[in-house]
Write an enzyme that holds these catalytic residues in place. Structure first.
Site, mmCIF file in Angstrom:
data_model
loop_
_atom_site.group_PDB
_atom_site.id
_atom_site.type_symbol
_atom_site.label_atom_id
_atom_site.label_comp_id
_atom_site.label_asym_id
_atom_site.label_seq_id
_atom_site.Cartn_x
_atom_site.Cartn_y
_atom_site.Cartn_z
ATOM 1 N N ALA A 1 48.048 50.475 88.737
ATOM 2 C CA ALA A 1 46.772 51.160 88.595
ATOM 3 C C ALA A 1 46.182 50.816 87.235
ATOM 4 O O ALA A 1 46.856 50.219 86.393
ATOM 5 C CB ALA A 1 46.953 52.666 88.712
ATOM 6 N N GLU B 1 47.975 57.060 84.240
ATOM 7 C CA GLU B 1 46.596 56.606 84.001
ATOM 8 C C GLU B 1 45.767 57.712 83.350
ATOM 9 O O GLU B 1 44.944 57.460 82.479
ATOM 10 C CB GLU B 1 45.932 56.117 85.292
ATOM 11 C CG GLU B 1 46.711 55.037 86.056
ATOM 12 C CD GLU B 1 47.202 53.862 85.213
ATOM 13 O OE1 GLU B 1 46.569 53.544 84.193
ATOM 14 O OE2 GLU B 1 48.253 53.274 85.567
ATOM 15 N N GLU C 1 51.095 51.485 75.899
ATOM 16 C CA GLU C 1 51.930 51.524 77.106
ATOM 17 C C GLU C 1 53.268 52.227 76.879
ATOM 18 O O GLU C 1 53.684 53.047 77.690
ATOM 19 C CB GLU C 1 52.125 50.120 77.675
ATOM 20 C CG GLU C 1 50.833 49.460 78.183
ATOM 21 C CD GLU C 1 50.100 50.274 79.240
ATOM 22 O OE1 GLU C 1 50.676 51.234 79.798
ATOM 23 O OE2 GLU C 1 48.916 49.954 79.493
HETATM 24 N N1 TRP Z 1 47.024 49.240 81.889
HETATM 25 C C1 TRP Z 1 47.565 49.301 83.212
HETATM 26 C C2 TRP Z 1 48.574 50.406 83.200
HETATM 27 O O1 TRP Z 1 49.522 50.383 82.500
HETATM 28 C C3 TRP Z 1 48.240 48.033 83.630
HETATM 29 C C4 TRP Z 1 47.439 47.087 84.462
HETATM 30 C C5 TRP Z 1 46.792 47.352 85.583
HETATM 31 C C6 TRP Z 1 47.305 45.705 84.270
HETATM 32 N N2 TRP Z 1 46.250 46.216 86.104
HETATM 33 C C7 TRP Z 1 46.552 45.189 85.305
HETATM 34 C C8 TRP Z 1 47.762 44.843 83.319
HETATM 35 C C9 TRP Z 1 46.255 43.853 85.418
HETATM 36 C C10 TRP Z 1 47.462 43.488 83.408
HETATM 37 C C11 TRP Z 1 46.696 43.010 84.465
HETATM 38 O O2 TRP Z 1 48.459 51.362 83.860
HETATM 39 ZN ZN ZN Z 2 49.638 51.938 81.216
#
Ligand code: TRP
Ligand code: ZN
Length: 880
Positions: free
Chosen positions: A272, A308, A330
């Site tokens: 997500a 999220e 993260e």
């Molecule tokens: N930031 C997202 C999360 O940790 C991770 C994520 C979702 C992502 N889609 C992506 C990272 C595509 C790289 C590419 O929830």
């Molecule tokens: Zn994340």
């Protein structure tokens, strides 16, 4: 043997790595960005108008990132501007004033975008994925997280096909157009980096709700799903409201916009995405009802919805200065979602699940060719660094800070972090500084966890002096060289320790404390305890207080003692794991040398006592029987014998099944859940134990199990029990297997998410025809090679979770994976680059298999269009 291109040549031909040490402040910044999208399947027009400022006195040109864009028009201060060059990866604009309005129009093709990065179509809907560097596939822009602007977004599209037009922030205006089109415009009041931009257009069912924040603000909650899926949205909405409430209560963090939207899509590379005010989710982490989702699915939804949502503060309001700092958001957000799940459900069960990920997967990553610190220092393709190391080890590092500071000081640190850095793009050092300043605890040495890769090893020995009643315990830490880093430093390692006496009571470690967090800060350290009357059994790294491998020469009776008496449930589980691993190593050796494999009575009795225990939560009893995975067990060996490992592990499970058959039958009967399905802890725990028991019964008594499976499928009202029965039918190769599998297919073939469970069962089958079955399933009516979920369910499950066949000594598994990667390389390199993992982690395999793998990796390297994602991993694997 295939032809091998010298590796040095390949490196020269490919782009260089980007380095953390080369970070520079941007030469220009953007204060506002107004986007206008005219949506069409094959030719969407994007008009981007921004206010740009030079950040210092210089006369450099402006470089904007851009990929796969068609430039239609470029204007500076409302005049056509031609002093620019299209260059590799972007555009250079020359001779600009210090401050100007830039207007760029680009054309893009969402329909042909199968990489699912930038603007693409998921089924009939338009959607975006911009993290990490996808925004540059939408328009030319300063696509880096430290450039934060206020965005507005105007979207126009066909009104019947796309009644819902969504973007970040608040809806500010809408209207009708000619030709059956309409438009909506959104404004996001919070400056943000481009990676948090989102746009969705489609026709959805929508579940609406509201949440009132603790300061009394009413927030509209909207959950968009494909038409017909409203009956699968309740749990996601409940999880969202729980997350909002929890973040107020535990972290004092409140939501900041008037609306929070979540859209579920079927085609998504990851779990997500936390786009400001408009999360986009893989439908796997939204859709659930009793019939179609398992307990694990329900828990996964809660965790990802929480994750999220928690990003709104740890990621969005405070974001990363550069992508090397990814763990800033993260690691911290995973820590937060782990705590959320632990506060709402069972803390020990969650902790054990987290540790399993570390041991079964992260340790191997840290010992492999992609080894990197949680804050990497060099990156070729950023998408390759959304790793278990950055996420899960990153969360362990945050958890160690929490352990060292305690909850109260940790929360003071969080408040200071938010106060200091709200609205900014910051670094991991900034975070640690806030923690240190708020707590007064020195974290200088601790910070090495951010820059050192690899899993430290801690060897523990002790000495009891009965004449002095004194006990001394010595810790030696060492970190082996990793692919990325030769020299290792001493780390600050917290050890949560308890000493048990012969009755299972914890000794007083001073001032009435029954356990203590020791800080290891040297290569070797000894701690002495006085007034210890008898030789204690040490319970080490309680709650997995540090992400290390630790070793102490426990005797079997000592492990048994810990299983019964350790006050920390994680430690009880861990003692069981150690006992299992000890005999796994022994039996692998036996098997290798063609000797008889065996388990001593004490082993069986230890697990019998667990199974019949009435003080243990049924969920924990189940966990005690979920041993290191076959793939994870490879980490226990210097050089692993794939066949011996498989047979020894299967032998041990079978022995347990046979010896404890009666107890498993009772457990099965005693843990049946009555009443309507509810995804609540107590019921989840009972279903978990009953289905585990069924699995063991299927090994010991296939005839009895066959009956139980058929009845369970007939009577179950939920997917957890249905799938539990299917798993037993497959593992035990029961007579009913083919029938129950085809009935399931018949019932669910129209539902891709449910079929993923079926595909995974096929892929992890121990039938020798498994690989040809998988190949045939590519033609299955429910399979779709371009859908990442389907691919992971079939190909991913095989390569990750069926090591015995994936590592077949004829190389068929390696060849199969390589063929899929070649097909995926152009379409979706991100997904290819995740699937390749078991092919690059080969250092513990025998020479024969290593050779077979290298042939396949070289085959990939020969491709003239090998994506950077794969190139980075393949080249590192071949030079490790
Ligand atoms: N930031 C997202 C999360 O940790 C991770 C994520 C979702 C992502 N889609 C992506 C990272 C595509 C790289 C590419 O929830
Ligand atoms: Zn994340």
């Amino acid at each position: 043997m295939s032809q091998v291109t010298p590796i040095t040549e390949v490196f020269e031909a490919k782009p260089q790595e980007k380095l953390l040490s080369e970070y520079r402040v941007a030469e220009f910044t953007v204060s506002t960005l107004d986007l206008e999208f005219d949506l069409f399947d094959n030719n969407t027009l994007v008009k981007a108008t921004s206010e740009v400022q030079r950040t210092s006195k210089h006369s450099e040109p402006l470089f904007l990132f851009g990929e796969q864009l068609k430039l239609v028009a470029l204007m500076v201060d409302n005049r056509d501007y031609s002093d620019y060059q299209l260059v590799e990866g972007g555009i250079l604009i020359h001779n600009l004033p210090d401050q100007f309005t830039l207007q760029i129009t680009t054309e893009i093709n969402p329909q042909s975008n199968k990489a699912f990065e930038g603007l693409y179509k998921s089924g009939d809907a338009f959607c975006t994925q911009c993290e990490a560097e996808g925004f540059r596939r939408i328009t030319y822009y300063l696509d880096r997280p430290d450039v934060m602007a206020k965005f507005t977004t105007k979207i126009s599209a066909d009104k019947t096909l796309y009644p819902a037009l969504l973007s970040n922030g608040n809806l500010v205006a809408q209207g009708e157009l000619d030709n059956g089109r309409h438009w909506v415009s959104w404004a996001d009041p919070f400056p943000k980096p481009a990676y948090l931009f989102a746009l969705v257009a489609g026709k959805f069912d929508c579940l609406k709700d509201t949440f009132t924040t603790k300061s009394g603000k009413k927030v509209a909650l909207e959950l968009f799903v494909d038409i017909g899926n409203l009956d699968k949205t309740a749990h996601a909405m409940l999880s969202l409201k729980n997350a909002m409430k929890w973040d107020e209560q535990r972290f004092n963090l409140e939501y900041d916009l008037d609306i929070y939207m979540i859209v579920a899509v079927d085609f998504f590379n990851m779990g997500a995405m936390e786009n400001k005010g408009l999360n986009i989710f893989n439908s796997k982490f939204v859709l659930a009802n009793a019939q179609s989702a398992t307990d694990q699915d329900y828990l996964g939804i809660e965790a990802v919805i929480g994750h999220e949502y928690f990003h709104n503060w740890t990621g969005n309001r405070i974001t990363c200065r550069d992508w090397f700092q990814l763990s800033l958001k993260e690691g911290l957000t995973v820590f937060r979602d782990q705590e959320f799940s632990s506060d709402l459900g069972s803390r020990p069960v969650n902790r054990i699940a987290n540790v399993k990920i570390m041991r079964n997967n992260q340790f191997a990553e840290d010992a492999g060719p992609m080894s990197h610190p949680i804050r990497p220092e060099s990156v070729m393709e950023m998408n390759n660094f959304y790793t278990l190391t950055v996420y899960d080890k990153g969360a362990e590092v945050i958890r160690m800070i929490h352990t060292l500071l305690g909850e109260a000081k940790f929360q003071q640190g969080m408040q200071l972090y938010v106060q200091r850095f709200d609205g900014q793009a910051v670094t991991c050092d900034d975070f640690v500084a806030a923690m240190q300043d708020a707590s007064g605890i020195d974290l200088t040495l601790f910070k090495r966890w951010y820059s050192q890769s690899g899993t430290p090893q801690v060897n523990v020995s002790d000495y009891f002096d009965s004449t002095q009643n004194s006990y001394q315990i010595t810790f030696k830490q060492k970190s082996l060289a990793t692919a990325d880093q030769k020299n290792k430093q001493v780390l600050h390692i917290p050890v949560n320790l308890e000493l048990l006496d012969g009755d299972g009571n914890a000794f007083d470690l001073g001032n009435g404390r029954r356990h203590q967090v020791l800080s290891l800060t040297q290569k070797e350290q000894t701690f002495v305890y006085k007034n210890i009357a008898t030789k204690p059994v040490p319970s080490l790294f309680r709650d997995f207080s540090a992400p290390v491998k630790y070793q102490y020469a426990y005797s079997d009776p000592q492990l048994l003692h810990l299983i019964h008496f350790a006050s920390d449930d994680f430690s009880r589980w861990d003692a069981g794991q150690m006992l299992f691993n000890k005999y796994l190593l022994i039996n692998v050796l036996q098997k290798k040398s063609n000797q008889k494999m065996a388990l001593p009575p004490v082993f069986i009795e230890a697990f019998r006592s667990v199974l019949i225990s009435d003080d243990l939560d049924p969920a924990l009893i189940t966990d005690m029987f979920e041993f290191v995975s076959e793939a994870g067990a490879m980490e226990l060996f210097e050089c692993v014998d794939i066949e011996a490992l498989h047979h020894a592990r299967e032998f041990m499970l079978e022995q347990l099944a046979i010896e404890l058959k009666d107890e498993f039958v009772s457990a099965y009967q005693n843990h049946q859940v009555t009443g309507d399905y509810q995804p609540v802890s107590a019921d989840i725990a009972n279903r978990k134990l009953a289905n585990l028991a069924l699995l063991f019964i299927s090994r010991a008594d296939p005839l009895a199990a066959n009956k139980l499976v058929i009845t369970q499928i007939q009577q179950s009202d939920n997917m957890t029990d249905h799938l539990g029965a299917l798993l037993a039918a497959n593992r035990g190769q029961l007579d009913c297997r083919d029938k129950v599998m085809s009935d399931f297919e018949d019932k669910w073939h129209h539902n891709g998410l449910v079929m993923d469970k079926w595909f995974s069962l096929q892929a992890t089958s121990l039938d020798s025809a498994v690989l040809s079955n998988i190949k045939a399933l590519f033609q299955h009516r429910s399979f779709d090679f371009s859908n990442p979920n389907r691919l992971r369910a079939l190909v991913g499950a095989f390569v990750q979770n069926n090591p015995y066949y994936f590592h077949a000594s004829d190389g068929s598994g390696y060849q199969f994976l390589t063929e899929q990667l070649i097909k995926l390389n152009e379409q979706n390199p991100q997904v290819a680059s995740r699937l390749i993992t078991p092919l690059i982690q080969f250092k513990r395999l025998d020479e024969h298999r290593k050779q077979l793998i290298k042939e396949q990796l070289n085959r990939l390297l020969q491709l003239d269009n090998l994506a950077l994602d794969l190139f980075e991993k393949v080249s590192k694997a071949l030079t490790q």
